[in-house]
Design a protein around this motif. Structure first.
Motif, PDB file in Angstrom:
ATOM      1  N   PHE A   1      43.582  38.135  48.549  1.00  0.00           N
ATOM      2  CA  PHE A   1      43.097  36.849  47.409  1.00  0.00           C
ATOM      3  C   PHE A   1      41.833  36.489  47.480  1.00  0.00           C
ATOM      4  CE2 PHE A   1      47.955  35.612  47.290  1.00  0.00           C
ATOM      5  CZ  PHE A   1      48.113  36.303  46.093  1.00  0.00           C
ATOM      6  N   VAL A   2      41.156  36.382  48.665  1.00  0.00           N
ATOM      7  CA  VAL A   2      39.718  35.856  48.731  1.00  0.00           C
ATOM      8  C   VAL A   2      38.874  37.065  48.279  1.00  0.00           C
ATOM      9  CG1 VAL A   2      37.954  35.473  50.652  1.00  0.00           C
ATOM     10  CG2 VAL A   2      40.251  34.294  50.758  1.00  0.00           C
TER      11      VAL A   2
ATOM     12  N   LEU B   1      39.644  39.182  46.204  1.00  0.00           N
ATOM     13  CA  LEU B   1      39.809  39.041  44.596  1.00  0.00           C
ATOM     14  C   LEU B   1      39.015  38.076  43.894  1.00  0.00           C
ATOM     15  CD1 LEU B   1      43.509  40.008  43.880  1.00  0.00           C
ATOM     16  CD2 LEU B   1      41.603  41.271  43.302  1.00  0.00           C
ATOM     17  N   GLY B   2      38.963  36.852  44.568  1.00  0.00           N
ATOM     18  CA  GLY B   2      38.450  35.567  44.032  1.00  0.00           C
ATOM     19  C   GLY B   2      36.777  36.065  44.148  1.00  0.00           C
ATOM     20  N   ILE B   3      36.446  36.767  45.188  1.00  0.00           N
ATOM     21  CA  ILE B   3      34.873  37.149  45.321  1.00  0.00           C
ATOM     22  C   ILE B   3      34.457  38.062  44.022  1.00  0.00           C
ATOM     23  CG2 ILE B   3      33.240  38.086  46.639  1.00  0.00           C
ATOM     24  CD1 ILE B   3      34.406  37.030  48.904  1.00  0.00           C
TER      25      ILE B   3
ATOM     26  N   GLY C   1      36.028  38.514  41.265  1.00  0.00           N
ATOM     27  CA  GLY C   1      36.103  37.603  40.103  1.00  0.00           C
ATOM     28  C   GLY C   1      35.146  36.885  39.818  1.00  0.00           C
ATOM     29  N   SER C   2      34.500  36.194  40.735  1.00  0.00           N
ATOM     30  CA  SER C   2      33.299  35.435  40.598  1.00  0.00           C
ATOM     31  C   SER C   2      32.035  36.235  40.431  1.00  0.00           C
ATOM     32  CB  SER C   2      33.115  34.472  41.852  1.00  0.00           C
ATOM     33  OG  SER C   2      32.679  35.209  43.057  1.00  0.00           O
TER      34      SER C   2
END
Length: 162
Positions: free
Chosen positions: A152-153, A155-157, A159-160
């Protein structure tokens, strides 16, 4: 001299062969027994603290859900199309999941400590094996959870950045 060195080498080889035991014939000496008892005690402490933390997460989720539904009931607050009641419900689900994760893993930790202590008291190989199996389940469960959180981390990185 060569004969003397050869005898020393043979003695060392024999000592090493005597020290190399099969995994199934390992014995617990006093130091290992003490360390295992200490680990079992800390496992129980970790289990009970995790159990309390899991219950607190569930209670916090209920409180968040109640607070958000009351807030949404008094003011028809909407942000981005999501009502305060829906946000409270999502918060409740998140806190419930976290609470259940802590409670399930705490059960493994408590069982680990109890079974290992019982096995050491009664010299019961089956109980010791069961205690180690619970320890394996505890670590495997947390390893899977941490890998999921890492994904999840990442994917968040990603995505940003995109």
């Amino acid at each position: 001299i060569f004969l003397y060195l050869y005898q020393i080498h043979q003695n060392q080889t024999n000592m090493e062969q005597n020290q190399n035991t099969s995994l199934f014939s390992l014995n617990l000496d006093a130091q290992n027994s003490y360390t295992l008892r200490s680990m079992a005690s800390w496992s129980k402490v970790l289990g009970w603290v995790g159990m309390i933390l899991g219950i607190l997460f569930i209670l916090a989720g209920i409180m968040v859900q109640q607070a958000m539904s009351q807030y949404g009931g008094y003011r028809s607050y909407r942000s981005g199309g999501i009502s305060a009641t829906a946000i409270g419900n999502y918060g409740l689900i998140g806190y419930l999941v976290l609470g259940l994760i802590f409670i399930v893993t705490s059960i493994f930790a408590i069982n680990t400590g109890g079974k290992i202590n019982a096995a050491l008291r009664s010299n019961d190989q089956a109980a010791l094996s069961s205690g180690f199996a619970n320890a394996r389940n505890y670590f495997a469960f947390w390893a899977v959870i941490i890998i999921i959180l890492l994904l999840f981390v990442l994917l968040g990185i990603l995505g940003s950045l995109g």
